[in-house]
Design a protein around this motif. Sequence first.
Motif, PDB file in Angstrom:
ATOM      1  N   ASP A  74       0.829  -1.201   0.000  1.00 13.95           N
ATOM      2  CA  ASP A  74       0.000   0.000   0.000  1.00 13.95           C
ATOM      3  C   ASP A  74       0.867   1.256   0.000  1.00 13.95           C
ATOM      4  N   ARG A  75       0.340   2.306  -0.611  1.00 16.59           N
ATOM      5  CA  ARG A  75       1.026   3.595  -0.599  1.00 16.59           C
ATOM      6  C   ARG A  75       0.818   4.231   0.766  1.00 16.59           C
ATOM      7  N   PRO A  76       1.903   4.521   1.480  1.00 16.75           N
ATOM      8  CA  PRO A  76       1.740   5.155   2.795  1.00 16.75           C
ATOM      9  C   PRO A  76       1.402   6.638   2.652  1.00 16.75           C
ATOM     10  N   ASP A  77       0.737   7.160   3.664  1.00 15.49           N
ATOM     11  CA  ASP A  77       0.433   8.586   3.715  1.00 15.49           C
ATOM     12  C   ASP A  77       1.744   9.360   3.795  1.00 15.49           C
ATOM     13  N   GLN A  78       1.881  10.375   2.972  1.00 18.05           N
ATOM     14  CA  GLN A  78       3.080  11.204   2.996  1.00 18.05           C
ATOM     15  C   GLN A  78       2.739  12.682   3.124  1.00 18.05           C
ATOM     16  N   ASP A  79       1.490  12.976   3.423  1.00 15.52           N
ATOM     17  CA  ASP A  79       1.045  14.354   3.573  1.00 15.52           C
ATOM     18  C   ASP A  79       0.947  14.680   5.063  1.00 15.52           C
ATOM     19  N   PHE A  80       1.975  15.312   5.576  1.00 22.31           N
ATOM     20  CA  PHE A  80       2.031  15.624   6.998  1.00 22.31           C
ATOM     21  C   PHE A  80       2.095  17.135   7.185  1.00 22.31           C
ATOM     22  N   SER A  81       1.520  17.582   8.291  1.00 21.96           N
ATOM     23  CA  SER A  81       1.516  19.016   8.580  1.00 21.96           C
ATOM     24  C   SER A  81       2.786  19.459   9.294  1.00 21.96           C
ATOM     25  N   GLY A  82       3.535  18.508   9.824  1.00 21.71           N
ATOM     26  CA  GLY A  82       4.762  18.871  10.524  1.00 21.71           C
ATOM     27  C   GLY A  82       5.515  17.647  10.996  1.00 21.71           C
ATOM     28  N   ALA A  83       6.713  17.891  11.478  1.00 22.04           N
ATOM     29  CA  ALA A  83       7.588  16.804  11.905  1.00 22.04           C
ATOM     30  C   ALA A  83       7.001  16.007  13.063  1.00 22.04           C
ATOM     31  N   ARG A  84       6.347  16.678  13.985  1.00 21.80           N
ATOM     32  CA  ARG A  84       5.773  15.951  15.124  1.00 21.80           C
ATOM     33  C   ARG A  84       4.749  14.930  14.654  1.00 21.80           C
ATOM     34  N   GLU A  85       3.966  15.286  13.653  1.00 20.72           N
ATOM     35  CA  GLU A  85       2.968  14.366  13.126  1.00 20.72           C
ATOM     36  C   GLU A  85       3.641  13.124  12.521  1.00 20.72           C
ATOM     37  N   VAL A  86       4.761  13.312  11.846  1.00 21.22           N
ATOM     38  CA  VAL A  86       5.507  12.186  11.275  1.00 21.22           C
ATOM     39  C   VAL A  86       6.012  11.286  12.397  1.00 21.22           C
TER      40      VAL A  86
END
Length: 170
Positions: A74-86
Amino acid sequence: MLDEKVAQLINTQINKEFYSAYLYLGFSTWFSDQGLEGFANWYQIQAQEERDHAMLFLEYLQNNGGRPVLEAIDRPDQDFSGAREVLAAGEKHEHYVTGLINTIYAAAAEQKDFRTMQFLDWFVKEQGEEEKNAGDLLKKWDLFGADPRALYMLDNEMSSRTYSAPSLTL
Protein backbone atom coordinates in the motif's frame (compact mmCIF):
# COMPACT_ATOMS: atom_id res chain seq x y z
CA MET A 1 5.78 -27.97 8.80
CA LEU A 2 4.14 -24.90 10.21
CA ASP A 3 0.53 -24.78 11.24
CA GLU A 4 -1.49 -23.16 8.43
CA LYS A 5 -2.68 -20.24 10.57
CA VAL A 6 0.86 -19.53 11.85
CA ALA A 7 2.22 -19.70 8.30
CA GLN A 8 -0.46 -17.26 7.08
CA LEU A 9 0.31 -14.84 9.90
CA ILE A 10 4.03 -15.00 9.13
CA ASN A 11 3.30 -14.36 5.47
CA THR A 12 1.19 -11.36 6.41
CA GLN A 13 4.06 -10.16 8.60
CA ILE A 14 6.46 -10.35 5.65
CA ASN A 15 4.24 -7.99 3.72
CA LYS A 16 3.70 -5.69 6.72
CA GLU A 17 7.47 -5.45 7.24
CA PHE A 18 7.93 -4.44 3.60
CA TYR A 19 5.16 -1.86 4.10
CA SER A 20 7.04 -0.58 7.17
CA ALA A 21 10.16 -0.12 5.04
CA TYR A 22 8.09 1.74 2.47
CA LEU A 23 6.47 3.89 5.18
CA TYR A 24 9.84 4.84 6.65
CA LEU A 25 11.26 5.66 3.23
CA GLY A 26 8.35 8.06 2.90
CA PHE A 27 9.21 9.59 6.28
CA SER A 28 12.83 9.89 5.17
CA THR A 29 11.92 11.76 2.00
CA TRP A 30 9.54 14.03 3.94
CA PHE A 31 12.31 15.01 6.36
CA SER A 32 14.77 15.46 3.50
CA ASP A 33 12.32 17.84 1.82
CA GLN A 34 12.25 19.84 5.08
CA GLY A 35 16.05 20.11 5.16
CA LEU A 36 16.33 17.79 8.17
CA GLU A 37 18.87 15.37 6.71
CA GLY A 38 19.67 13.81 10.09
CA PHE A 39 16.06 12.74 10.58
CA ALA A 40 15.99 11.62 6.94
CA ASN A 41 19.05 9.46 7.65
CA TRP A 42 17.46 8.01 10.79
CA TYR A 43 14.38 6.89 8.85
CA GLN A 44 16.42 5.68 5.87
CA ILE A 45 18.20 3.31 8.24
CA GLN A 46 14.90 2.39 9.85
CA ALA A 47 13.63 1.40 6.39
CA GLN A 48 16.68 -0.85 5.89
CA GLU A 49 16.01 -2.55 9.22
CA GLU A 50 12.39 -3.22 8.29
CA ARG A 51 13.42 -4.72 4.96
CA ASP A 52 15.81 -7.02 6.81
CA HIS A 53 13.01 -8.03 9.17
CA ALA A 54 10.84 -8.94 6.19
CA MET A 55 13.66 -11.04 4.76
CA LEU A 56 14.14 -12.85 8.08
CA PHE A 57 10.44 -13.74 8.20
CA LEU A 58 10.56 -14.80 4.55
CA GLU A 59 13.57 -17.06 5.11
CA TYR A 60 11.99 -18.56 8.24
CA LEU A 61 8.78 -19.32 6.38
CA GLN A 62 10.67 -20.96 3.51
CA ASN A 63 12.91 -22.96 5.87
CA ASN A 64 9.85 -24.35 7.62
CA GLY A 65 7.83 -25.57 4.66
CA GLY A 66 5.87 -22.40 3.96
CA ARG A 67 5.58 -20.57 0.69
CA PRO A 68 5.81 -16.78 0.87
CA VAL A 69 3.24 -14.87 -1.14
CA LEU A 70 4.25 -11.27 -1.77
CA GLU A 71 1.34 -8.86 -1.95
CA ALA A 72 1.11 -5.32 -3.30
CA ILE A 73 2.47 -2.72 -0.91
CA ASP A 74 0.00 0.00 0.00
CA ARG A 75 1.03 3.59 -0.60
CA PRO A 76 1.74 5.15 2.79
CA ASP A 77 0.43 8.59 3.71
CA GLN A 78 3.08 11.20 3.00
CA ASP A 79 1.05 14.35 3.57
CA PHE A 80 2.03 15.62 7.00
CA SER A 81 1.52 19.02 8.58
CA GLY A 82 4.76 18.87 10.52
CA ALA A 83 7.59 16.80 11.91
CA ARG A 84 5.77 15.95 15.12
CA GLU A 85 2.97 14.37 13.13
CA VAL A 86 5.51 12.19 11.27
CA LEU A 87 7.18 11.11 14.51
CA ALA A 88 3.82 10.34 16.15
CA ALA A 89 2.84 8.25 13.11
CA GLY A 90 6.09 6.33 13.49
CA GLU A 91 5.41 5.61 17.15
CA LYS A 92 1.85 4.52 16.38
CA HIS A 93 3.10 2.23 13.63
CA GLU A 94 5.60 0.54 15.94
CA HIS A 95 2.80 -0.24 18.42
CA TYR A 96 0.80 -1.71 15.53
CA VAL A 97 3.72 -3.94 14.47
CA THR A 98 4.15 -5.11 18.06
CA GLY A 99 0.51 -6.20 18.04
CA LEU A 100 1.05 -8.15 14.82
CA ILE A 101 4.05 -10.00 16.24
CA ASN A 102 2.18 -10.72 19.47
CA THR A 103 -0.64 -12.24 17.41
CA ILE A 104 1.79 -14.58 15.64
CA TYR A 105 3.36 -15.49 18.97
CA ALA A 106 -0.04 -16.30 20.50
CA ALA A 107 -0.97 -18.48 17.51
CA ALA A 108 2.37 -20.32 17.75
CA ALA A 109 1.90 -20.82 21.50
CA GLU A 110 -1.58 -22.22 20.90
CA GLN A 111 -0.07 -24.79 18.52
CA LYS A 112 2.87 -25.50 20.88
CA ASP A 113 5.13 -24.38 18.03
CA PHE A 114 8.17 -23.75 20.18
CA ARG A 115 10.52 -23.22 17.24
CA THR A 116 8.42 -20.33 15.95
CA MET A 117 8.08 -18.93 19.46
CA GLN A 118 11.87 -19.02 19.85
CA PHE A 119 12.27 -17.32 16.45
CA LEU A 120 9.81 -14.62 17.51
CA ASP A 121 11.56 -13.98 20.84
CA TRP A 122 14.11 -11.79 19.03
CA PHE A 123 11.34 -9.78 17.36
CA VAL A 124 9.50 -9.31 20.67
CA LYS A 125 12.67 -7.82 22.15
CA GLU A 126 13.33 -5.79 18.99
CA GLN A 127 9.83 -4.30 19.10
CA GLY A 128 10.42 -3.15 22.67
CA GLU A 129 13.48 -1.27 21.39
CA GLU A 130 11.57 0.07 18.37
CA GLU A 131 8.76 1.43 20.54
CA LYS A 132 11.25 3.05 22.91
CA ASN A 133 13.22 4.63 20.04
CA ALA A 134 10.05 6.00 18.45
CA GLY A 135 8.84 7.36 21.79
CA ASP A 136 12.24 8.90 22.53
CA LEU A 137 12.28 10.66 19.14
CA LEU A 138 8.89 12.16 19.89
CA LYS A 139 9.99 13.28 23.38
CA LYS A 140 13.14 14.88 21.97
CA TRP A 141 11.08 16.71 19.36
CA ASP A 142 8.74 17.99 22.06
CA LEU A 143 11.69 19.18 24.13
CA PHE A 144 13.89 20.68 21.40
CA GLY A 145 11.97 20.99 18.13
CA ALA A 146 10.84 24.58 18.66
CA ASP A 147 14.38 25.87 19.33
CA PRO A 148 16.31 26.22 16.04
CA ARG A 149 19.72 25.73 17.66
CA ALA A 150 18.59 22.69 19.62
CA LEU A 151 16.87 21.31 16.53
CA TYR A 152 20.10 21.72 14.59
CA MET A 153 21.96 19.71 17.23
CA LEU A 154 19.22 17.07 17.36
CA ASP A 155 19.28 16.73 13.58
CA ASN A 156 23.07 16.27 13.74
CA GLU A 157 22.57 13.58 16.38
CA MET A 158 20.14 11.77 14.06
CA SER A 159 22.68 11.91 11.22
CA SER A 160 25.17 9.88 13.27
CA ARG A 161 23.00 6.76 13.19
CA THR A 162 24.58 4.00 11.14
CA TYR A 163 23.15 0.81 9.74
CA SER A 164 23.77 -2.52 11.42
CA ALA A 165 22.17 -5.66 10.03
CA PRO A 166 20.29 -7.81 12.56
CA SER A 167 22.24 -10.71 14.02
CA LEU A 168 19.51 -13.31 14.21
CA THR A 169 20.49 -16.89 13.48
CA LEU A 170 17.68 -18.86 11.90
